[in-house]
Design a protein around this motif. Structure first.
Motif, PDB file in Angstrom:
ATOM      1  N   PHE A  89       0.838  -1.197   0.000  1.00 49.16           N
ATOM      2  CA  PHE A  89       0.000   0.000   0.000  1.00 49.16           C
ATOM      3  C   PHE A  89       0.874   1.249   0.000  1.00 49.16           C
ATOM      4  O   PHE A  89       1.907   1.278   0.657  1.00 49.16           O
ATOM      5  N   ALA A  90       0.446   2.255  -0.723  1.00 49.59           N
ATOM      6  CA  ALA A  90       1.138   3.553  -0.715  1.00 49.59           C
ATOM      7  C   ALA A  90       0.427   4.472   0.267  1.00 49.59           C
ATOM      8  O   ALA A  90      -0.801   4.530   0.275  1.00 49.59           O
ATOM      9  N   PRO A  91       1.190   5.198   1.113  1.00 46.99           N
ATOM     10  CA  PRO A  91       0.547   6.146   2.027  1.00 46.99           C
ATOM     11  C   PRO A  91       0.032   7.369   1.262  1.00 46.99           C
ATOM     12  O   PRO A  91       0.723   7.915   0.404  1.00 46.99           O
ATOM     13  N   LEU A  92      -1.192   7.778   1.570  1.00 46.01           N
ATOM     14  CA  LEU A  92      -1.821   8.923   0.899  1.00 46.01           C
ATOM     15  C   LEU A  92      -2.483   9.813   1.946  1.00 46.01           C
ATOM     16  O   LEU A  92      -2.605   9.453   3.105  1.00 46.01           O
ATOM     17  N   THR A  97      -4.338  21.952   3.098  1.00 48.45           N
ATOM     18  CA  THR A  97      -3.950  22.947   2.096  1.00 48.45           C
ATOM     19  C   THR A  97      -4.799  24.202   2.230  1.00 48.45           C
ATOM     20  O   THR A  97      -5.926  24.158   2.719  1.00 48.45           O
ATOM     21  N   LEU A  98      -4.237  25.306   1.788  1.00 45.20           N
ATOM     22  CA  LEU A  98      -4.933  26.588   1.713  1.00 45.20           C
ATOM     23  C   LEU A  98      -4.861  27.100   0.284  1.00 45.20           C
ATOM     24  O   LEU A  98      -3.808  27.016  -0.357  1.00 45.20           O
ATOM     25  N   LYS A 124       2.480  22.413   0.080  1.00 46.05           N
ATOM     26  CA  LYS A 124       2.460  21.127   0.781  1.00 46.05           C
ATOM     27  C   LYS A 124       2.557  19.978  -0.224  1.00 46.05           C
ATOM     28  O   LYS A 124       1.854  19.960  -1.224  1.00 46.05           O
ATOM     29  N   LYS A 125       3.441  19.034   0.041  1.00 45.16           N
ATOM     30  CA  LYS A 125       3.594  17.862  -0.825  1.00 45.16           C
ATOM     31  C   LYS A 125       2.645  16.766  -0.351  1.00 45.16           C
ATOM     32  O   LYS A 125       2.683  16.382   0.815  1.00 45.16           O
ATOM     33  N   TYR A 132       0.852   9.720  -8.378  1.00 50.10           N
ATOM     34  CA  TYR A 132       0.420  10.983  -8.974  1.00 50.10           C
ATOM     35  C   TYR A 132       0.409  12.076  -7.905  1.00 50.10           C
ATOM     36  O   TYR A 132      -0.640  12.415  -7.373  1.00 50.10           O
ATOM     37  N   PRO A 133       1.578  12.637  -7.582  1.00 52.19           N
ATOM     38  CA  PRO A 133       1.622  13.659  -6.532  1.00 52.19           C
ATOM     39  C   PRO A 133       0.949  14.957  -6.984  1.00 52.19           C
ATOM     40  O   PRO A 133       0.820  15.226  -8.180  1.00 52.19           O
ATOM     41  N   ASP A 134       0.535  15.742  -6.000  1.00 52.53           N
ATOM     42  CA  ASP A 134      -0.021  17.064  -6.283  1.00 52.53           C
ATOM     43  C   ASP A 134       1.069  17.908  -6.931  1.00 52.53           C
ATOM     44  O   ASP A 134       2.258  17.686  -6.718  1.00 52.53           O
TER      45      ASP A 134
END
Length: 147
Positions: A89-92, A97-98, A124-125, A132-134
């Motif tokens: 599992f990948a942590p998500l 966020t603002l 924030k990452k 698929y990161p922000d």
């Protein structure tokens, strides 16, 4: 087999001083999935999602500040798996966020709005989908003309 139980509430303020309003949205959820003969916590869904914002409007100027929090969860979707090994599992999630949007609208026959939008002000990452990161902080400047 799986089940989900939760509650979602939203509070909206009336417009104060004819120029400021606010809202808060809160979602809490318990998700379970069947493993063997028992129901266990489904880690692939966040347990908490909250959103809120303040909006200011006066004489064509608008300023909007929005915040969002998503609790941590995990996902095996899009994560390479090895046959015969336990699921990876990948942590998500687990981020706050603002976002800020501000603009000025003018004109009568052609309504024109000039705006600036800053998403993820603190840069924030985080990811909501494995792999698929922000994009991090984003700035947008725009012009909208309505007839």
């Amino acid at each position: 087999n799986e089940d989900h139980f939760g509650i979602e509430t939203e509070v909206l303020s009336p417009k104060m001083w004819n120029m400021i309003s606010a809202f808060v949205n809160f979602t809490a959820m318990r998700s379970r999935v069947e493993e063997g003969n028992e129901m266990v916590k489904n880690v692939e869904f966040p347990e908490l999602i909250t959103n809120g914002g303040i909006q200011f409007t006066k004489s064509g100027l608008d300023i909007n500040l929005y915040g969002k929090y998503v609790s941590k969860y995990e996902s095996s979707r899009f994560v390479a798996q090895t046959s015969g090994e336990p699921t990876v599992f990948a942590p998500l999630g687990d981020f706050f966020t603002l976002d800020l949007t501000s603009g000025y609208t003018f004109g009568s026959s052609f309504k024109t709005r000039v705006y600036l939008r800053v998403q993820n002000i603190a840069d924030k990452k985080y990811s909501t989908v494995a792999g698929y990161p922000d994009f991090g902080r984003q700035l947008r400047f725009g012009l909208r003309v309505s007839v």
